[in-house]
Design a protein around this motif. Structure first.
Motif, mmCIF file in Angstrom:
data_model
loop_
_atom_site.group_PDB
_atom_site.id
_atom_site.type_symbol
_atom_site.label_atom_id
_atom_site.label_comp_id
_atom_site.label_asym_id
_atom_site.label_seq_id
_atom_site.Cartn_x
_atom_site.Cartn_y
_atom_site.Cartn_z
ATOM 1 N N SER A 1 0.401 8.603 -8.706
ATOM 2 C CA SER A 1 0.045 10.014 -8.681
ATOM 3 C C SER A 1 -1.141 10.271 -7.756
ATOM 4 O O SER A 1 -1.372 11.396 -7.343
ATOM 5 N N TYR A 2 -1.891 9.225 -7.445
ATOM 6 C CA TYR A 2 -2.983 9.306 -6.477
ATOM 7 C C TYR A 2 -2.674 8.351 -5.326
ATOM 8 O O TYR A 2 -2.195 7.246 -5.561
ATOM 9 N N ILE A 3 -2.956 8.809 -4.092
ATOM 10 C CA ILE A 3 -2.766 7.904 -2.961
ATOM 11 C C ILE A 3 -4.106 7.715 -2.263
ATOM 12 O O ILE A 3 -4.943 8.623 -2.306
ATOM 13 N N PRO A 4 -4.347 6.587 -1.648
ATOM 14 C CA PRO A 4 -3.480 5.415 -1.631
ATOM 15 C C PRO A 4 -3.565 4.630 -2.938
ATOM 16 O O PRO A 4 -4.585 4.630 -3.601
ATOM 17 N N SER A 5 -2.480 3.970 -3.271
ATOM 18 C CA SER A 5 -2.434 3.047 -4.400
ATOM 19 C C SER A 5 -1.896 1.724 -3.877
ATOM 20 O O SER A 5 -0.945 1.699 -3.112
ATOM 21 N N THR A 6 -2.512 0.640 -4.308
ATOM 22 C CA THR A 6 -2.139 -0.682 -3.827
ATOM 23 C C THR A 6 -1.627 -1.512 -4.995
ATOM 24 O O THR A 6 -2.297 -1.627 -6.014
ATOM 25 N N VAL A 7 -0.426 -2.078 -4.837
ATOM 26 C CA VAL A 7 0.233 -2.860 -5.878
ATOM 27 C C VAL A 7 0.390 -4.295 -5.365
ATOM 28 O O VAL A 7 0.636 -4.500 -4.176
ATOM 29 N N PHE A 8 0.256 -5.259 -6.266
ATOM 30 C CA PHE A 8 0.293 -6.670 -5.882
ATOM 31 C C PHE A 8 1.425 -7.408 -6.593
ATOM 32 O O PHE A 8 1.684 -7.162 -7.776
ATOM 33 N N ARG B 1 0.866 -1.186 0.000
ATOM 34 C CA ARG B 1 0.000 0.000 0.000
ATOM 35 C C ARG B 1 0.898 1.230 0.000
ATOM 36 O O ARG B 1 1.616 1.504 0.944
ATOM 37 N N PHE B 2 0.856 1.985 -1.089
ATOM 38 C CA PHE B 2 1.619 3.227 -1.189
ATOM 39 C C PHE B 2 0.725 4.370 -0.736
ATOM 40 O O PHE B 2 -0.388 4.540 -1.240
ATOM 41 N N VAL C 1 0.676 -11.239 2.315
ATOM 42 C CA VAL C 1 1.491 -10.475 3.254
ATOM 43 C C VAL C 1 1.287 -9.005 2.882
ATOM 44 O O VAL C 1 1.390 -8.639 1.708
ATOM 45 N N ILE C 2 0.984 -8.181 3.874
ATOM 46 C CA ILE C 2 0.648 -6.782 3.620
ATOM 47 C C ILE C 2 1.706 -5.868 4.234
ATOM 48 O O ILE C 2 2.056 -6.011 5.406
ATOM 49 N N TYR C 3 2.200 -4.926 3.425
ATOM 50 C CA TYR C 3 3.148 -3.914 3.897
ATOM 51 C C TYR C 3 2.660 -2.532 3.495
ATOM 52 O O TYR C 3 2.011 -2.369 2.454
ATOM 53 N N LEU C 4 3.025 -1.549 4.300
ATOM 54 C CA LEU C 4 2.744 -0.148 3.988
ATOM 55 C C LEU C 4 4.034 0.499 3.511
ATOM 56 O O LEU C 4 5.087 0.282 4.089
ATOM 57 N N VAL C 5 3.940 1.284 2.450
ATOM 58 C CA VAL C 5 5.100 1.985 1.904
ATOM 59 C C VAL C 5 4.764 3.472 1.852
ATOM 60 O O VAL C 5 3.754 3.861 1.262
ATOM 61 N N ASP C 6 5.605 4.284 2.472
ATOM 62 C CA ASP C 6 5.414 5.739 2.472
ATOM 63 C C ASP C 6 5.932 6.302 1.150
ATOM 64 O O ASP C 6 7.104 6.118 0.813
ATOM 65 N N VAL C 7 5.067 6.995 0.412
ATOM 66 C CA VAL C 7 5.448 7.512 -0.906
ATOM 67 C C VAL C 7 6.576 8.532 -0.829
ATOM 68 O O VAL C 7 7.324 8.701 -1.792
ATOM 69 N N ASP C 8 6.719 9.197 0.301
ATOM 70 C CA ASP C 8 7.767 10.206 0.435
ATOM 71 C C ASP C 8 9.137 9.585 0.714
ATOM 72 O O ASP C 8 10.166 10.160 0.380
ATOM 73 N N LYS C 9 9.163 8.401 1.320
ATOM 74 C CA LYS C 9 10.431 7.766 1.674
ATOM 75 C C LYS C 9 10.971 6.852 0.578
ATOM 76 O O LYS C 9 12.174 6.632 0.501
#
Length: 149
Positions: A76-83, A29-30, A57-65
């Motif tokens: 370009s839009y948050i949140p965005s979820t990638v699999f 999750r970005f 398995v679920i992880y959170l990713v900070d778009v700024d880091k």
């Protein structure tokens, strides 16, 4: 609720997660921890994480880091979820022009659970793209932004 899920805060950590998660769907999750829609999505992810522990398995990713992946996946839009599955980026046909990520929050926990099950079953059969089981009315609508054209 974002404190209930593990966070990845560097490119190396994201790379390691993509490489090391085997035979399960990797959900990234970005977004940002202080964004209202991200918090709504994090609540759904946290509540379903235990139920889906055999499949995902679920992880959170900070778009700024982790800006490298933010640019790579054109977040370009948050949140965005990638699999991902076994290091392979899984695409999902949501009936929108972008099959690489889910943009926005899921309306219900069941929508997210159904999506993970479809991705997991498709990936186990060797598919790289699956059709979304989510009702089209529950998928947020947005316009793609092409920058630099």
């Amino acid at each position: 609720m974002s404190f209930l899920l593990p966070k990845l805060s560097s490119k190396r950590e994201v790379d390691q997660a993509i490489k090391s998660v085997a035979e399960k769907v990797l959900v990234l999750r970005f977004g940002r921890d202080n964004d209202a829609v991200c918090l709504q999505l994090d609540d759904i992810l946290a509540k379903t994480a235990h139920d889906l522990s055999k499949m995902a398995v679920i992880y959170l990713v900070d778009v700024d880091k982790v800006s490298v992946y933010t640019q790579y996946f054109d977040i370009s839009y948050i949140p965005s979820t990638v699999f991902f599955f076994n290091g392979q980026h899984m695409k999902v046909d949501y009936g929108s022009p972008d099959h690489t990520k889910f943009v926005g929050s899921f309306k219900t926990k069941q929508d997210f659970i159904d999506l993970i099950e479809v991705i997991y079953r498709g990936a186990m059969r060797g598919k790289l793209i699956v059709r979304s089981p989510i009702d089209p009315n529950n998928i947020p609508k947005y316009d793609l932004l092409y920058q630099g054209i």
